[in-house]
Design an enzyme around this catalytic site. Sequence first.
Site, PDB file in Angstrom:
ATOM      1  N   ASP A  19      -5.766  -1.423  -6.728  1.00 12.53           N
ATOM      2  CA  ASP A  19      -5.983  -0.322  -5.781  1.00 12.53           C
ATOM      3  C   ASP A  19      -7.212  -0.651  -4.951  1.00 12.53           C
ATOM      4  O   ASP A  19      -7.800  -1.734  -5.082  1.00 12.53           O
ATOM      5  CB  ASP A  19      -6.149   1.030  -6.518  1.00 12.53           C
ATOM      6  CG  ASP A  19      -5.714   2.228  -5.670  1.00 12.53           C
ATOM      7  OD1 ASP A  19      -6.398   2.510  -4.663  1.00 12.53           O
ATOM      8  OD2 ASP A  19      -4.713   2.865  -5.997  1.00 12.53           O
ATOM      9  N   HIS A  67       6.148   6.506  -0.186  1.00 12.52           N
ATOM     10  CA  HIS A  67       6.288   7.767   0.568  1.00 12.52           C
ATOM     11  C   HIS A  67       5.023   8.095   1.380  1.00 12.52           C
ATOM     12  O   HIS A  67       5.055   8.965   2.230  1.00 12.52           O
ATOM     13  CB  HIS A  67       6.704   8.930  -0.347  1.00 12.52           C
ATOM     14  CG  HIS A  67       5.608   9.522  -1.179  1.00 12.52           C
ATOM     15  ND1 HIS A  67       5.703  10.778  -1.737  1.00 12.52           N
ATOM     16  CD2 HIS A  67       4.384   9.042  -1.545  1.00 12.52           C
ATOM     17  CE1 HIS A  67       4.592  11.037  -2.406  1.00 12.52           C
ATOM     18  NE2 HIS A  67       3.786  10.012  -2.313  1.00 12.52           N
TER      19      HIS A  67
HETATM   20  C1  LIG Z   1      -0.410   8.912  -3.909  1.00 11.40           C
HETATM   21  S1  LIG Z   1      -1.544   7.841  -4.642  1.00 11.40           S
HETATM   22  C2  LIG Z   1      -0.595   7.259  -6.027  1.00 11.40           C
HETATM   23  C3  LIG Z   1      -1.464   6.743  -7.120  1.00 11.40           C
HETATM   24  C4  LIG Z   1      -0.712   6.354  -8.394  1.00 11.40           C
HETATM   25  N1  LIG Z   1       0.247   5.289  -8.150  1.00 11.40           N
HETATM   26  C5  LIG Z   1      -0.035   7.554  -9.017  1.00 11.40           C
HETATM   27  O1  LIG Z   1       1.181   7.522  -9.190  1.00 11.40           O
HETATM   28  O2  LIG Z   1      -0.722   8.535  -9.324  1.00 11.40           O
HETATM   29  C6  LIG Z   1      -1.567   6.435  -3.565  1.00 11.40           C
HETATM   30  C7  LIG Z   1      -2.501   5.334  -3.985  1.00 11.40           C
HETATM   31  O3  LIG Z   1      -2.406   4.254  -3.056  1.00 11.40           O
HETATM   32  C8  LIG Z   1      -3.701   3.685  -2.948  1.00 11.40           C
HETATM   33  N2  LIG Z   1      -3.805   2.896  -1.719  1.00 11.40           N
HETATM   34  C9  LIG Z   1      -3.796   3.354  -0.443  1.00 11.40           C
HETATM   35  N3  LIG Z   1      -3.938   2.338   0.429  1.00 11.40           N
HETATM   36  C10 LIG Z   1      -4.046   1.209  -0.321  1.00 11.40           C
HETATM   37  C11 LIG Z   1      -4.189  -0.166   0.010  1.00 11.40           C
HETATM   38  N4  LIG Z   1      -4.256  -0.585   1.273  1.00 11.40           N
HETATM   39  N5  LIG Z   1      -4.220  -1.046  -1.009  1.00 11.40           N
HETATM   40  C12 LIG Z   1      -4.156  -0.637  -2.309  1.00 11.40           C
HETATM   41  N6  LIG Z   1      -4.024   0.651  -2.672  1.00 11.40           N
HETATM   42  C13 LIG Z   1      -3.962   1.564  -1.691  1.00 11.40           C
HETATM   43  C14 LIG Z   1      -4.594   4.901  -2.937  1.00 11.40           C
HETATM   44  O4  LIG Z   1      -5.922   4.566  -3.196  1.00 11.40           O
HETATM   45  C15 LIG Z   1      -3.952   5.763  -4.009  1.00 11.40           C
HETATM   46  O5  LIG Z   1      -4.497   5.497  -5.276  1.00 11.40           O
END
Ligand SMILES: C[S@@+](CC[C@H](N)C(=O)[O-])C[C@H]1O[C@@H](n2cnc3c(N)ncnc32)[C@H](O)[C@@H]1O
Length: 440
Positions: free
Chosen positions: A292, A338
Amino acid sequence: MSDSTVLLELAATISNAALAITRHTLESSAPAPSFFPRSSTKGTINGNVVTHKQDSKSELAEKEALNAAASLIQASTDLQILVSGPENYLKSLSYGYHDITALAVVVEFNLAQHVPLDTPISFKELSLQSGCSLGRLERVLRLLFVRRIFYEPRPGYIAHTTASQRMVTNPELTAFLGHCTHEAFPAASRLVDSLRRYPDTEEPSQAGFNIAFGTEDPLFTFLSKHPARFDRFNQGMAGLSKSGGRSVQQVVQGFPWESLGKATVVDVGGGNGHVSLALAEAYPKLCFVVQDLEAAIASGIGSLPSTLQDRVQFEVHDMFEPQTRKGIDVFYLRHILHDWPDDYAVRILKNLVPALKSDSRIIISDSVIPPPEELHGLHEKFVRYLDMQMMVLHNARERTEDDFAELLERADPRLKIRKVWSKGHDAAAGTIVEAVLESP
Ligand SMILES: C[S@@+](CC[C@H](N)C(=O)[O-])C[C@H]1O[C@@H](n2cnc3c(N)ncnc32)[C@H](O)[C@@H]1O
């Protein structure tokens, strides 16, 4: 339903469902739904949580009670709409933002935390402790009383209802409320402006969120520059996953993880790792790498239990860069695609392709919107809410099975859906899409 009997039929549905729920609470000795807190918070039906141990018979009874609760909610909503009449219904709907605004005040001034769990507090004392102006506080609270959030046990005093109490006993729920009131609600209020300014845009920098916050940063870039907001978001996501349709248990039980044997799973955008931790607990042969952005990884490392340190690693990785872990068994993406418009979702998947072995899988946990005829009221409402949430925050969307097939195909024509797991269970919840590389 015919027009002349519709009210009676809805009332009968409500009555039958109420009977089923009451029977269940009596038979299982779970507490009946109540506005007022009791000492135990276990086993409530309305919270979709039953924390006592269950055998298969009581699980069935529990499922029936949950179905009864869903049909009661749907029938009572329809009944209210019909009895209000179209004008009053629309007027009441139009004022809905005041409920969220009042909730935002509760979150901002930590009102729930300032009200003792077991004794009332005066408005004046609450104003002093919270720093929220007395006159405004009282007016906000009086709206919340109508919504059964806090109540006034005697004039000038405020005490907890079950709902306000949960904001104290379940900080992760409060974190989710905070994300909704402090990021998603301002974003939603600017959707119309974004549609006027950027019609048909597919850019995550041109959503209602960006106009509301005066930034071109997509939500997650913005959050990573605001650690307190990011931490609240991550906590909120973990909280949402503790119970109900989006619970981590749906992931743990919704796919035959044990059939992978000894395998490594890369949890792409795994947040603070809460899903990987639950899977690692349940499946001792699996190892996990949680990837992440830096802030999310830092909070995950801080809460990694020592018992899982040899099987769960955390690493900073930007999913818009090529995947650095090669030859991995499973790339897992939960509630990731999503968050992104199609072109971006395709880029995320494309970055995984060079890292795949011939027998690797991509496992995606997201809502999979079923065909309209398979959706019913309550579930559809949550899918639509989630879809709107993605629109206002990121210009992104929830998807159908065909949409997922198309994304995979665009990332690599060999990527195909092998199976959609727990299909139709609850579209707003964790449906699991398993994709593999098929030989051409
Ligand atoms: C809706 S959350 C889902 C987190 C986790 N997978 C869950 O099911 O609870 C989306 C995640 O994508 C991560 N994220 C967003 N942009 C990112 C990037 N460019 N690279 C890695 N992670 C990213 C965010 O930090 C966040 O933790």
